[in-house]
Motif scaffolding. Structure first.
Motif, short mmCIF file in Angstrom:
data_model
loop_
_atom_site.label_atom_id
_atom_site.label_comp_id
_atom_site.label_asym_id
_atom_site.label_seq_id
_atom_site.Cartn_x
_atom_site.Cartn_y
_atom_site.Cartn_z
N PHE B 35 -12.69 0.47 -2.14
CA PHE B 35 -13.60 1.59 -1.89
C PHE B 35 -14.17 2.13 -3.19
O PHE B 35 -13.49 2.18 -4.19
N ARG B 59 -1.20 1.94 3.13
CA ARG B 59 -1.36 3.22 3.83
C ARG B 59 -1.94 4.32 2.94
O ARG B 59 -2.36 5.36 3.43
N LEU B 60 -1.88 4.10 1.63
CA LEU B 60 -2.34 5.12 0.69
C LEU B 60 -3.84 5.33 0.81
O LEU B 60 -4.60 4.37 0.89
N HIS B 61 -4.26 6.59 0.77
CA HIS B 61 -5.69 6.90 0.72
C HIS B 61 -5.93 7.89 -0.38
O HIS B 61 -6.04 9.10 -0.13
N GLU B 62 -5.95 7.42 -1.60
CA GLU B 62 -6.26 8.28 -2.74
C GLU B 62 -6.85 7.39 -3.82
O GLU B 62 -6.60 6.18 -3.84
N PRO B 63 -7.62 7.97 -4.74
CA PRO B 63 -8.17 7.15 -5.83
C PRO B 63 -7.01 6.59 -6.66
O PRO B 63 -5.90 7.11 -6.60
#
Lengths: 390, 184
Positions: B35, B59-63
Protein backbone atom coordinates in the motif's frame (compact mmCIF):
# COMPACT_ATOMS: atom_id res chain seq x y z
CA UNK A 1 -15.40 -25.99 -6.64
CA UNK A 2 -12.06 -24.26 -6.93
CA UNK A 3 -10.62 -21.08 -5.48
CA UNK A 4 -8.66 -18.56 -7.49
CA UNK A 5 -5.95 -16.66 -5.62
CA UNK A 6 -5.40 -13.08 -6.75
CA UNK A 7 -3.53 -9.97 -5.63
CA UNK A 8 -6.37 -7.49 -5.16
CA UNK A 9 -7.08 -4.24 -3.37
CA UNK A 10 -10.21 -4.12 -1.22
CA UNK A 11 -11.89 -2.03 -3.93
CA UNK A 12 -11.03 -4.51 -6.67
CA UNK A 13 -12.09 -7.43 -4.48
CA UNK A 14 -15.55 -5.86 -4.28
CA UNK A 15 -15.54 -5.26 -8.04
CA UNK A 16 -14.82 -8.99 -8.48
CA UNK A 17 -17.87 -9.83 -6.36
CA UNK A 18 -19.94 -7.39 -8.44
CA UNK A 19 -18.70 -9.04 -11.64
CA UNK A 20 -19.96 -12.39 -10.35
CA UNK A 21 -23.26 -10.84 -9.23
CA UNK A 22 -23.59 -9.14 -12.65
CA UNK A 23 -26.48 -6.86 -11.56
CA UNK A 24 -29.12 -5.79 -14.05
CA UNK A 25 -28.29 -2.14 -13.39
CA UNK A 26 -25.21 -0.42 -11.95
CA UNK A 27 -25.39 3.36 -11.52
CA UNK A 28 -22.06 4.98 -10.83
CA UNK A 29 -20.53 8.22 -9.75
CA UNK A 30 -16.87 8.46 -8.74
CA UNK A 31 -15.69 9.58 -5.32
CA UNK A 32 -12.36 8.88 -3.59
CA UNK A 33 -11.65 6.28 -2.24
CA UNK A 34 -14.57 4.36 -3.73
CA UNK A 35 -13.68 5.19 -7.35
CA UNK A 36 -11.57 2.07 -8.11
CA UNK A 37 -14.68 -0.09 -7.50
CA UNK A 38 -16.75 1.52 -10.25
CA UNK A 39 -13.67 2.08 -12.41
CA UNK A 40 -12.93 -1.66 -12.40
CA UNK A 41 -16.60 -2.47 -12.94
CA UNK A 42 -16.71 -0.09 -15.94
CA UNK A 43 -13.70 -1.94 -17.36
CA UNK A 44 -15.59 -5.25 -17.06
CA UNK A 45 -18.54 -3.59 -18.79
CA UNK A 46 -16.40 -2.16 -21.60
CA UNK A 47 -14.77 -5.55 -22.17
CA UNK A 48 -18.14 -7.29 -22.30
CA UNK A 49 -17.44 -9.35 -19.17
CA UNK A 50 -20.76 -8.25 -17.65
CA UNK A 51 -24.04 -7.44 -19.38
CA UNK A 52 -25.24 -4.86 -16.89
CA UNK A 53 -27.04 -1.70 -17.93
CA UNK A 54 -24.35 0.75 -16.80
CA UNK A 55 -25.63 4.24 -16.02
CA UNK A 56 -23.16 7.09 -15.58
CA UNK A 57 -25.17 9.33 -13.31
CA UNK A 58 -24.53 13.03 -12.68
CA UNK A 59 -24.49 12.73 -8.88
CA UNK A 60 -24.81 10.24 -6.04
CA UNK A 61 -28.37 11.40 -5.39
CA UNK A 62 -29.17 10.36 -8.95
CA UNK A 63 -27.13 7.15 -8.69
CA UNK A 64 -29.16 5.97 -5.71
CA UNK A 65 -32.41 7.14 -7.34
CA UNK A 66 -31.59 5.12 -10.47
CA UNK A 67 -30.75 2.07 -8.38
CA UNK A 68 -33.97 2.51 -6.40
CA UNK A 69 -36.05 2.71 -9.59
CA UNK A 70 -34.32 -0.26 -11.19
CA UNK A 71 -34.65 -2.45 -8.12
CA UNK A 72 -38.33 -1.52 -7.73
CA UNK A 73 -38.85 -2.38 -11.40
CA UNK A 74 -37.52 -5.88 -10.71
CA UNK A 75 -33.76 -6.24 -11.32
CA UNK A 76 -30.71 -6.39 -9.08
CA UNK A 77 -29.20 -2.92 -8.93
CA UNK A 78 -26.01 -1.68 -7.28
CA UNK A 79 -23.92 1.43 -6.74
CA UNK A 80 -20.96 2.24 -4.46
CA UNK A 81 -19.96 5.37 -2.60
CA UNK A 82 -18.07 7.14 0.20
CA UNK A 83 -18.31 10.16 2.48
CA UNK A 84 -19.88 13.23 0.84
CA UNK A 85 -21.30 10.91 -1.81
CA UNK A 86 -23.20 8.95 0.83
CA UNK A 87 -24.27 12.20 2.47
CA UNK A 88 -25.55 13.52 -0.85
CA UNK A 89 -27.65 10.39 -1.50
CA UNK A 90 -28.91 10.27 2.10
CA UNK A 91 -32.52 11.15 1.24
CA UNK A 92 -32.79 8.26 -1.22
CA UNK A 93 -30.80 5.88 1.03
CA UNK A 94 -33.60 6.21 3.59
CA UNK A 95 -36.28 5.84 0.91
CA UNK A 96 -34.86 2.54 -0.38
CA UNK A 97 -35.04 1.04 3.10
CA UNK A 98 -38.59 2.35 3.49
CA UNK A 99 -39.53 0.70 0.20
CA UNK A 100 -37.87 -2.54 1.40
CA UNK A 101 -35.65 -2.75 -1.69
CA UNK A 102 -32.81 -5.31 -1.39
CA UNK A 103 -30.03 -3.06 -2.72
CA UNK A 104 -26.40 -3.90 -1.88
CA UNK A 105 -23.99 -0.98 -1.74
CA UNK A 106 -20.25 -1.29 -1.06
CA UNK A 107 -19.03 1.74 0.90
CA UNK A 108 -15.39 2.66 1.48
CA UNK A 109 -15.49 4.52 4.79
CA UNK A 110 -14.16 8.08 4.58
CA UNK A 111 -14.27 11.15 6.79
CA UNK A 112 -17.09 13.60 6.23
CA UNK A 113 -16.26 17.28 5.61
CA UNK A 114 -15.69 19.97 6.65
CA UNK A 115 -12.69 20.19 6.79
CA UNK A 116 -12.49 18.24 3.55
CA UNK A 117 -10.48 15.03 3.94
CA UNK A 118 -10.21 11.97 1.72
CA UNK A 119 -9.01 9.48 4.34
CA UNK A 120 -10.65 6.88 6.53
CA UNK A 121 -12.98 7.26 9.41
CA UNK A 122 -16.47 5.91 9.96
CA UNK A 123 -18.47 9.15 10.13
CA UNK A 124 -20.10 8.59 6.74
CA UNK A 125 -21.78 5.25 7.45
CA UNK A 126 -22.27 5.92 11.18
CA UNK A 127 -24.48 8.89 10.34
CA UNK A 128 -26.61 6.51 8.24
CA UNK A 129 -26.96 3.92 10.99
CA UNK A 130 -30.60 4.67 11.75
CA UNK A 131 -31.90 4.61 8.16
CA UNK A 132 -32.96 0.96 8.13
CA UNK A 133 -30.01 -0.48 6.20
CA UNK A 134 -28.05 -3.51 7.32
CA UNK A 135 -24.41 -2.55 8.06
CA UNK A 136 -21.57 -5.06 7.66
CA UNK A 137 -18.04 -3.99 8.64
CA UNK A 138 -15.13 -5.79 6.92
CA UNK A 139 -11.61 -6.20 8.27
CA UNK A 140 -9.86 -7.26 5.05
CA UNK A 141 -10.22 -7.25 1.27
CA UNK A 142 -11.05 -10.96 1.54
CA UNK A 143 -13.93 -10.21 3.87
CA UNK A 144 -15.16 -7.36 1.66
CA UNK A 145 -15.36 -9.80 -1.26
CA UNK A 146 -17.15 -12.53 0.68
CA UNK A 147 -19.52 -10.16 2.47
CA UNK A 148 -20.62 -8.61 -0.82
CA UNK A 149 -21.79 -12.04 -1.99
CA UNK A 150 -23.40 -12.79 1.36
CA UNK A 151 -25.09 -9.37 1.38
CA UNK A 152 -26.94 -10.07 -1.89
CA UNK A 153 -28.55 -13.18 -0.43
CA UNK A 154 -29.27 -11.51 2.89
CA UNK A 155 -30.81 -8.39 1.33
CA UNK A 156 -33.08 -10.46 -0.90
CA UNK A 157 -34.10 -12.78 1.93
CA UNK A 158 -35.25 -10.02 4.30
CA UNK A 159 -36.13 -7.33 1.69
CA UNK A 160 -33.77 -4.75 3.14
CA UNK A 161 -30.74 -2.93 1.72
CA UNK A 162 -27.17 -3.68 2.90
CA UNK A 163 -24.04 -1.52 3.15
CA UNK A 164 -20.78 -3.48 2.93
CA UNK A 165 -18.20 -1.30 4.68
CA UNK A 166 -14.45 -1.37 4.30
CA UNK A 167 -11.84 1.14 5.49
CA UNK A 168 -11.09 3.75 2.84
CA UNK A 169 -7.49 3.53 1.54
CA UNK A 170 -6.36 1.25 4.40
CA UNK A 171 -8.35 -1.63 2.91
CA UNK A 172 -9.69 -0.21 -0.35
CA UNK A 173 -6.22 0.67 -1.74
CA UNK A 174 -4.07 -2.00 -0.10
CA UNK A 175 -3.14 -4.99 -2.26
CA UNK A 176 -3.73 -8.25 -0.42
CA UNK A 177 -3.94 -11.94 -1.15
CA UNK A 178 -7.59 -12.67 -1.92
CA UNK A 179 -9.14 -16.06 -2.70
CA UNK A 180 -12.17 -15.69 -4.94
CA UNK A 181 -14.67 -18.42 -5.73
CA UNK A 182 -14.82 -19.81 -9.23
CA UNK A 183 -17.60 -18.15 -11.22
CA UNK A 184 -19.83 -21.23 -11.36
CA UNK A 185 -19.84 -21.71 -7.57
CA UNK A 186 -20.23 -17.98 -6.91
CA UNK A 187 -23.12 -17.62 -9.35
CA UNK A 188 -24.80 -20.71 -7.96
CA UNK A 189 -24.57 -19.26 -4.45
CA UNK A 190 -25.86 -15.85 -5.57
CA UNK A 191 -28.73 -17.47 -7.48
CA UNK A 192 -31.28 -16.16 -9.94
CA UNK A 193 -33.03 -12.97 -8.78
CA UNK A 194 -36.72 -13.39 -8.08
CA UNK A 195 -38.04 -9.91 -7.31
CA UNK A 196 -40.59 -9.61 -4.56
CA UNK A 197 -43.61 -7.82 -6.01
CA UNK A 198 -41.90 -5.97 -8.88
CA UNK A 199 -43.33 -2.80 -10.32
CA UNK A 200 -43.19 -3.98 -13.91
CA UNK A 201 -45.92 -6.59 -14.04
CA UNK A 202 -48.78 -5.69 -16.35
CA UNK A 203 -51.03 -8.42 -14.91
CA UNK A 204 -50.93 -6.72 -11.51
CA UNK A 205 -50.42 -3.00 -12.03
CA UNK A 206 -49.38 -1.26 -8.83
CA UNK A 207 -47.85 1.85 -7.29
CA UNK A 208 -44.57 1.84 -5.38
CA UNK A 209 -44.00 4.44 -2.70
CA UNK A 210 -47.39 6.15 -2.41
CA UNK A 211 -48.13 8.66 0.32
CA UNK A 212 -49.06 7.24 3.73
CA UNK A 213 -50.32 9.68 6.31
CA UNK A 214 -51.53 9.27 9.90
CA UNK A 215 -53.43 6.11 9.02
CA UNK A 216 -50.63 3.78 7.84
CA UNK A 217 -47.14 5.38 7.99
CA UNK A 218 -46.56 4.14 11.55
CA UNK A 219 -47.46 0.54 10.65
CA UNK A 220 -45.15 0.55 7.62
CA UNK A 221 -42.27 1.79 9.77
CA UNK A 222 -43.01 -0.98 12.27
CA UNK A 223 -42.88 -3.62 9.53
CA UNK A 224 -39.37 -2.49 8.61
CA UNK A 225 -38.40 -2.78 12.26
CA UNK A 226 -39.71 -6.34 12.46
CA UNK A 227 -37.86 -7.16 9.23
CA UNK A 228 -34.48 -5.94 10.43
CA UNK A 229 -34.80 -7.99 13.62
CA UNK A 230 -35.00 -11.14 11.49
CA UNK A 231 -31.54 -10.41 10.11
CA UNK A 232 -29.55 -12.15 12.87
CA UNK A 233 -31.00 -15.56 12.09
CA UNK A 234 -30.92 -15.18 8.32
CA UNK A 235 -27.35 -13.82 8.32
CA UNK A 236 -26.13 -16.84 10.27
CA UNK A 237 -28.11 -19.24 8.05
CA UNK A 238 -26.81 -17.79 4.77
CA UNK A 239 -23.36 -17.58 6.36
CA UNK A 240 -23.43 -21.34 7.00
CA UNK A 241 -24.16 -21.90 3.33
CA UNK A 242 -21.32 -19.62 2.21
CA UNK A 243 -18.96 -21.20 4.75
CA UNK A 244 -19.23 -24.47 2.80
CA UNK A 245 -17.68 -22.68 -0.18
CA UNK A 246 -15.18 -20.34 1.47
CA UNK A 247 -14.30 -22.09 4.71
CA UNK A 248 -14.88 -18.79 6.55
CA UNK A 249 -17.11 -18.68 9.63
CA UNK A 250 -19.67 -15.87 9.44
CA UNK A 251 -20.55 -14.75 12.92
CA UNK A 252 -22.33 -11.69 14.22
CA UNK A 253 -18.95 -10.56 15.59
CA UNK A 254 -15.55 -12.14 16.11
CA UNK A 255 -14.24 -13.06 19.56
CA UNK A 256 -10.45 -13.16 19.64
CA UNK A 257 -8.92 -14.58 22.82
CA UNK A 258 -11.88 -13.06 24.66
CA UNK A 259 -12.87 -16.17 26.58
CA UNK A 260 -10.44 -15.75 29.50
CA UNK A 261 -9.55 -12.08 28.93
CA UNK A 262 -9.35 -9.71 31.90
CA UNK A 263 -9.49 -6.67 29.63
CA UNK A 264 -10.76 -6.28 26.08
CA UNK A 265 -10.92 -3.87 23.17
CA UNK A 266 -14.05 -3.58 21.05
CA UNK A 267 -13.44 -2.18 17.57
CA UNK A 268 -14.37 -2.86 13.94
CA UNK A 269 -12.72 -3.04 10.51
CA UNK A 270 -8.98 -2.98 9.74
CA UNK A 271 -7.99 -1.85 13.25
CA UNK A 272 -9.14 -5.20 14.61
CA UNK A 273 -6.33 -6.85 12.58
CA UNK A 274 -3.67 -4.67 14.20
CA UNK A 275 -5.29 -5.33 17.59
CA UNK A 276 -4.95 -9.11 17.11
CA UNK A 277 -1.19 -8.68 16.48
CA UNK A 278 -0.86 -6.71 19.72
CA UNK A 279 -2.91 -9.31 21.61
CA UNK A 280 -0.65 -12.17 20.49
CA UNK A 281 2.43 -10.27 21.67
CA UNK A 282 0.92 -9.27 25.03
CA UNK A 283 -0.41 -12.79 25.59
CA UNK A 284 3.18 -14.04 25.28
CA UNK A 285 4.01 -11.72 28.16
CA UNK A 286 1.21 -13.36 30.16
CA UNK A 287 -1.24 -10.45 29.85
CA UNK A 288 -4.83 -11.57 29.47
CA UNK A 289 -6.08 -9.29 26.72
CA UNK A 290 -8.78 -9.93 24.13
CA UNK A 291 -10.83 -8.48 21.29
CA UNK A 292 -14.43 -8.29 20.21
CA UNK A 293 -14.42 -7.39 16.51
CA UNK A 294 -17.70 -5.80 15.40
CA UNK A 295 -18.99 -7.14 12.08
CA UNK A 296 -22.79 -6.90 11.88
CA UNK A 297 -23.39 -3.38 13.15
CA UNK A 298 -27.03 -2.86 12.13
CA UNK A 299 -29.05 -4.57 13.38
CA UNK A 300 -26.94 -4.46 16.53
CA UNK A 301 -26.62 -7.82 18.31
CA UNK A 302 -27.14 -6.50 21.87
CA UNK A 303 -27.98 -9.86 23.44
CA UNK A 304 -25.23 -11.88 21.75
CA UNK A 305 -22.65 -9.27 22.70
CA UNK A 306 -23.87 -9.22 26.30
CA UNK A 307 -23.42 -12.99 26.37
CA UNK A 308 -19.90 -12.74 24.95
CA UNK A 309 -18.94 -10.13 27.55
CA UNK A 310 -20.50 -12.04 30.44
CA UNK A 311 -17.25 -13.45 31.80
CA UNK A 312 -16.42 -13.42 35.45
CA UNK A 313 -12.81 -12.38 34.75
CA UNK A 314 -13.55 -9.54 32.37
CA UNK A 315 -13.17 -6.30 34.31
CA UNK A 316 -12.40 -3.46 31.93
CA UNK A 317 -13.30 -2.80 28.32
CA UNK A 318 -12.26 -0.11 25.84
CA UNK A 319 -14.60 0.73 22.98
CA UNK A 320 -12.77 2.31 20.05
CA UNK A 321 -14.98 4.47 17.85
CA UNK A 322 -13.76 5.87 14.53
CA UNK A 323 -16.53 8.48 14.53
CA UNK A 324 -17.88 11.13 16.84
CA UNK A 325 -21.37 11.89 17.97
CA UNK A 326 -20.81 15.49 18.96
CA UNK A 327 -22.55 16.46 22.15
CA UNK A 328 -23.14 12.81 23.04
CA UNK A 329 -21.07 9.68 23.62
CA UNK A 330 -19.76 7.99 20.44
CA UNK A 331 -22.04 5.52 18.62
CA UNK A 332 -20.36 2.16 19.23
CA UNK A 333 -19.69 3.01 22.88
CA UNK A 334 -23.36 3.79 23.40
CA UNK A 335 -24.39 0.50 21.81
CA UNK A 336 -21.96 -1.52 23.92
CA UNK A 337 -23.00 0.26 27.12
CA UNK A 338 -26.58 -0.72 26.44
CA UNK A 339 -25.57 -4.30 25.64
CA UNK A 340 -23.91 -4.88 29.02
CA UNK A 341 -26.57 -3.09 31.05
CA UNK A 342 -28.47 -6.34 31.60
CA UNK A 343 -25.47 -8.22 33.05
CA UNK A 344 -25.16 -9.06 36.74
CA UNK A 345 -21.50 -8.09 36.77
CA UNK A 346 -21.13 -5.07 34.51
CA UNK A 347 -17.58 -4.42 33.26
CA UNK A 348 -16.28 -0.86 33.29
CA UNK A 349 -16.10 0.68 29.84
CA UNK A 350 -13.73 3.38 28.62
CA UNK A 351 -14.63 5.26 25.44
CA UNK A 352 -11.90 6.10 22.95
CA UNK A 353 -12.12 7.94 19.64
CA UNK A 354 -9.31 7.30 17.16
CA UNK A 355 -8.20 7.67 13.57
CA UNK A 356 -10.41 10.56 12.47
CA UNK A 357 -9.54 11.76 8.97
CA UNK A 358 -7.14 8.82 8.50
CA UNK A 359 -4.89 9.55 11.50
CA UNK A 360 -2.77 6.37 11.82
CA UNK A 361 -3.45 3.98 14.67
CA UNK A 362 -0.39 1.88 15.40
CA UNK A 363 0.41 -1.12 17.62
CA UNK A 364 1.88 1.14 20.28
CA UNK A 365 -1.42 3.05 20.59
CA UNK A 366 -3.36 -0.18 21.05
CA UNK A 367 -0.84 -1.52 23.54
CA UNK A 368 -1.21 1.67 25.58
CA UNK A 369 -4.98 1.22 25.64
CA UNK A 370 -4.57 -2.35 26.92
CA UNK A 371 -2.01 -1.24 29.52
CA UNK A 372 -4.32 1.45 30.86
CA UNK A 373 -7.17 -1.06 31.07
CA UNK A 374 -4.91 -3.49 32.94
CA UNK A 375 -4.08 -0.70 35.40
CA UNK A 376 -7.80 -0.09 35.87
CA UNK A 377 -7.79 3.37 34.36
CA UNK A 378 -11.40 3.70 33.28
CA UNK A 379 -13.50 6.82 33.36
CA UNK A 380 -17.06 5.99 32.45
CA UNK A 381 -18.87 8.31 30.08
CA UNK A 382 -15.74 10.27 29.28
CA UNK A 383 -14.06 9.90 25.90
CA UNK A 384 -10.29 9.74 25.49
CA UNK A 385 -8.76 10.59 22.11
CA UNK A 386 -5.94 8.41 20.72
CA UNK A 387 -3.12 10.32 19.03
CA UNK A 388 -4.80 13.71 19.30
CA UNK A 389 -2.70 16.86 19.72
CA UNK A 390 -4.59 18.97 22.22
CA UNK B 1 7.64 -11.26 8.09
CA UNK B 2 9.66 -9.18 5.63
CA UNK B 3 8.88 -5.45 5.70
CA UNK B 4 9.97 -3.19 2.85
CA UNK B 5 9.59 0.60 2.67
CA UNK B 6 9.94 2.45 -0.62
CA UNK B 7 10.84 6.14 -0.87
CA UNK B 8 10.04 7.63 -4.26
CA UNK B 9 8.56 10.63 -6.01
CA UNK B 10 5.20 10.70 -7.80
CA UNK B 11 5.62 9.33 -11.33
CA UNK B 12 8.76 7.30 -10.61
CA UNK B 13 6.94 3.99 -10.16
CA UNK B 14 7.17 3.62 -6.37
CA UNK B 15 3.60 2.42 -6.01
CA UNK B 16 3.99 -0.01 -8.93
CA UNK B 17 7.23 -1.33 -7.42
CA UNK B 18 5.39 -2.18 -4.19
CA UNK B 19 2.68 -3.90 -6.21
CA UNK B 20 5.14 -5.94 -8.30
CA UNK B 21 6.97 -7.16 -5.19
CA UNK B 22 3.65 -8.18 -3.63
CA UNK B 23 2.28 -9.88 -6.75
CA UNK B 24 5.52 -11.78 -7.30
CA UNK B 25 5.57 -13.04 -3.73
CA UNK B 26 2.00 -14.27 -4.22
CA UNK B 27 3.17 -16.37 -7.18
CA UNK B 28 5.41 -18.14 -4.67
CA UNK B 29 2.35 -18.76 -2.46
CA UNK B 30 3.13 -16.14 0.18
CA UNK B 31 0.76 -13.74 1.92
CA UNK B 32 1.39 -10.11 1.22
CA UNK B 33 0.21 -6.55 1.60
CA UNK B 34 1.22 -3.53 -0.49
CA UNK B 35 0.00 0.00 0.00
CA UNK B 36 1.13 3.53 -0.72
CA UNK B 37 0.83 6.50 1.57
CA UNK B 38 -1.72 8.72 -0.09
CA UNK B 39 -1.31 12.44 -0.02
CA UNK B 40 -2.17 14.95 -2.69
CA UNK B 41 -1.23 13.11 -5.91
CA UNK B 42 1.35 15.22 -7.74
CA UNK B 43 4.19 14.19 -10.03
CA UNK B 44 7.50 14.78 -8.27
CA UNK B 45 6.10 14.97 -4.75
CA UNK B 46 7.70 12.63 -2.17
CA UNK B 47 5.78 9.37 -1.78
CA UNK B 48 6.23 6.32 0.42
CA UNK B 49 4.95 2.83 -0.33
CA UNK B 50 5.05 -0.26 1.86
CA UNK B 51 5.20 -4.03 1.35
CA UNK B 52 4.80 -6.83 3.87
CA UNK B 53 5.40 -10.48 2.95
CA UNK B 54 4.86 -13.48 5.19
CA UNK B 55 4.02 -17.18 5.01
CA UNK B 56 0.83 -16.58 7.04
CA UNK B 57 -2.02 -14.04 6.71
CA UNK B 58 -0.96 -10.46 7.49
CA UNK B 59 -3.19 -8.67 9.98
CA UNK B 60 -1.24 -5.49 10.69
CA UNK B 61 -2.62 -2.27 9.25
CA UNK B 62 -0.10 0.45 9.96
CA UNK B 63 2.71 2.12 8.01
CA UNK B 64 6.11 0.40 8.28
CA UNK B 65 8.15 2.30 10.84
CA UNK B 66 11.08 -0.17 11.14
CA UNK B 67 11.65 -1.78 7.73
CA UNK B 68 13.98 -4.69 7.07
CA UNK B 69 14.72 -3.11 3.70
CA UNK B 70 14.37 0.54 2.69
CA UNK B 71 14.53 1.42 -1.00
CA UNK B 72 15.28 4.95 -2.18
CA UNK B 73 14.33 5.45 -5.82
CA UNK B 74 15.41 9.11 -5.94
CA UNK B 75 18.63 10.08 -4.18
CA UNK B 76 17.48 13.66 -3.56
CA UNK B 77 15.20 12.12 -0.92
CA UNK B 78 18.31 11.27 1.15
CA UNK B 79 18.48 14.94 2.10
CA UNK B 80 15.01 14.96 3.66
CA UNK B 81 16.47 12.67 6.30
CA UNK B 82 13.78 10.10 6.99
CA UNK B 83 14.76 7.28 4.61
CA UNK B 84 16.60 5.45 7.41
CA UNK B 85 13.92 6.08 10.05
CA UNK B 86 13.51 3.13 12.42
CA UNK B 87 16.37 1.15 10.87
CA UNK B 88 18.85 -0.92 12.89
CA UNK B 89 22.21 -2.71 12.42
CA UNK B 90 20.70 -5.52 10.38
CA UNK B 91 18.61 -3.26 8.11
CA UNK B 92 19.33 -2.94 4.42
CA UNK B 93 19.24 0.36 2.54
CA UNK B 94 19.21 0.30 -1.27
CA UNK B 95 19.78 3.60 -3.06
CA UNK B 96 19.32 4.30 -6.76
CA UNK B 97 22.38 6.43 -7.58
CA UNK B 98 25.51 6.81 -9.69
CA UNK B 99 27.46 7.80 -6.57
CA UNK B 100 29.72 5.55 -4.51
CA UNK B 101 28.66 4.00 -1.22
CA UNK B 102 31.08 6.28 0.63
CA UNK B 103 29.57 9.46 -0.74
CA UNK B 104 26.05 8.22 0.04
CA UNK B 105 27.09 7.26 3.58
CA UNK B 106 28.40 10.77 4.15
CA UNK B 107 24.87 12.06 3.52
CA UNK B 108 23.31 9.72 6.09
CA UNK B 109 23.40 10.61 9.75
CA UNK B 110 23.80 7.85 12.31
CA UNK B 111 22.97 5.03 9.91
CA UNK B 112 24.33 1.72 11.27
CA UNK B 113 22.80 -0.75 8.81
CA UNK B 114 24.01 -2.14 5.49
CA UNK B 115 24.09 0.07 2.41
CA UNK B 116 23.91 -0.93 -1.26
CA UNK B 117 23.88 1.25 -4.34
CA UNK B 118 22.52 0.54 -7.83
CA UNK B 119 22.48 2.73 -10.96
CA UNK B 120 18.83 1.84 -11.56
CA UNK B 121 17.93 5.00 -13.48
CA UNK B 122 20.76 4.38 -15.98
CA UNK B 123 19.77 0.71 -16.37
CA UNK B 124 16.13 1.62 -16.97
CA UNK B 125 17.09 4.28 -19.53
CA UNK B 126 19.27 1.74 -21.36
CA UNK B 127 16.69 -1.06 -21.31
CA UNK B 128 13.19 0.39 -21.02
CA UNK B 129 14.02 3.80 -22.45
CA UNK B 130 12.58 5.89 -19.60
CA UNK B 131 13.35 6.62 -15.94
CA UNK B 132 11.60 3.62 -14.34
CA UNK B 133 14.10 2.44 -11.72
CA UNK B 134 11.62 -0.05 -10.22
CA UNK B 135 12.46 -2.96 -12.54
CA UNK B 136 16.26 -2.98 -11.92
CA UNK B 137 15.69 -2.43 -8.19
CA UNK B 138 13.25 -5.32 -7.85
CA UNK B 139 15.79 -7.55 -9.65
CA UNK B 140 18.42 -6.49 -7.12
CA UNK B 141 16.01 -7.20 -4.28
CA UNK B 142 16.14 -10.92 -5.13
CA UNK B 143 19.66 -10.99 -3.68
CA UNK B 144 18.27 -10.42 -0.18
CA UNK B 145 15.18 -12.63 0.03
CA UNK B 146 13.75 -15.92 -1.19
CA UNK B 147 10.21 -14.56 -0.91
CA UNK B 148 10.60 -13.28 -4.47
CA UNK B 149 12.72 -14.82 -7.25
CA UNK B 150 13.98 -13.65 -10.64
CA UNK B 151 11.90 -16.36 -12.38
CA UNK B 152 8.67 -15.37 -10.60
CA UNK B 153 9.38 -11.69 -11.30
CA UNK B 154 9.83 -12.37 -15.00
CA UNK B 155 6.58 -14.31 -15.08
CA UNK B 156 4.81 -11.41 -13.42
CA UNK B 157 6.30 -8.90 -15.88
CA UNK B 158 5.36 -11.11 -18.84
CA UNK B 159 1.75 -11.23 -17.68
CA UNK B 160 1.53 -7.57 -16.63
CA UNK B 161 2.97 -6.19 -19.87
CA UNK B 162 1.55 -8.86 -22.24
CA UNK B 163 -0.84 -6.37 -23.84
CA UNK B 164 1.95 -3.83 -24.37
CA UNK B 165 3.92 -6.23 -26.55
CA UNK B 166 6.92 -8.52 -26.31
CA UNK B 167 9.40 -5.64 -26.66
CA UNK B 168 8.29 -4.05 -23.39
CA UNK B 169 8.31 -7.44 -21.66
CA UNK B 170 11.86 -8.15 -22.89
CA UNK B 171 13.10 -4.69 -21.86
CA UNK B 172 11.76 -5.05 -18.33
CA UNK B 173 13.09 -8.59 -17.97
CA UNK B 174 16.51 -7.36 -19.12
CA UNK B 175 16.30 -4.53 -16.56
CA UNK B 176 15.61 -7.12 -13.84
CA UNK B 177 18.67 -9.17 -14.82
CA UNK B 178 20.92 -6.13 -15.02
CA UNK B 179 19.62 -4.86 -11.69
CA UNK B 180 20.42 -8.20 -10.03
CA UNK B 181 24.02 -7.99 -11.31
CA UNK B 182 24.62 -4.26 -10.85
CA UNK B 183 23.95 -3.85 -7.14
CA UNK B 184 27.08 -3.22 -5.12
Amino acid sequence: MSKITLALTGAHAVAEAMRQINPGVVALFPITPQTPIVEKYSEYYANGVVDTELVRSESEHSAMSIVMGAQAAGVRAMTATSSQGLAYMWEVVGATAGLRLPIVMPVTNRALGAPINIHCDHADSMYCRDLGWIHLFCETAQEAYENTLLAIRLAEKVSLPVMVLQDGFITSHSVERVDILDDVSAKKFIGEYKPNNPLINTDYPKTVGPIQLQDYYFETQYQGTIAIESVFEEYLKIGKELEKLTGTKYELFEEYKLEDAEVAIIVSSSTSGTTKEVIDRMRNEGKKVGLLNIKLYRPFPYEAIAKALNHFNLNNIAVLDRALSRGAMPPLYTDIKLSVSSLNKIPKIQSYVFGLGGRDIIQKDIEEVFESLLKGKVKENKTEYIGLRK
Amino acid sequence: MLQIRIHARGGLGGKSLAQIIAETSLRLDNYMQAFPEYGPERAGAPLRAFVRIDNKPIRLHEPISSPDISIVLDETLLLSGNVTEGMVNTSILIVNTEKTKESILSLLKNYKGELYVIPATRISLETIGSNKPGSPVVGALCRFTKLITIEALKEDMAQKFARKGQEIVDANQKAIDMGFKSLV
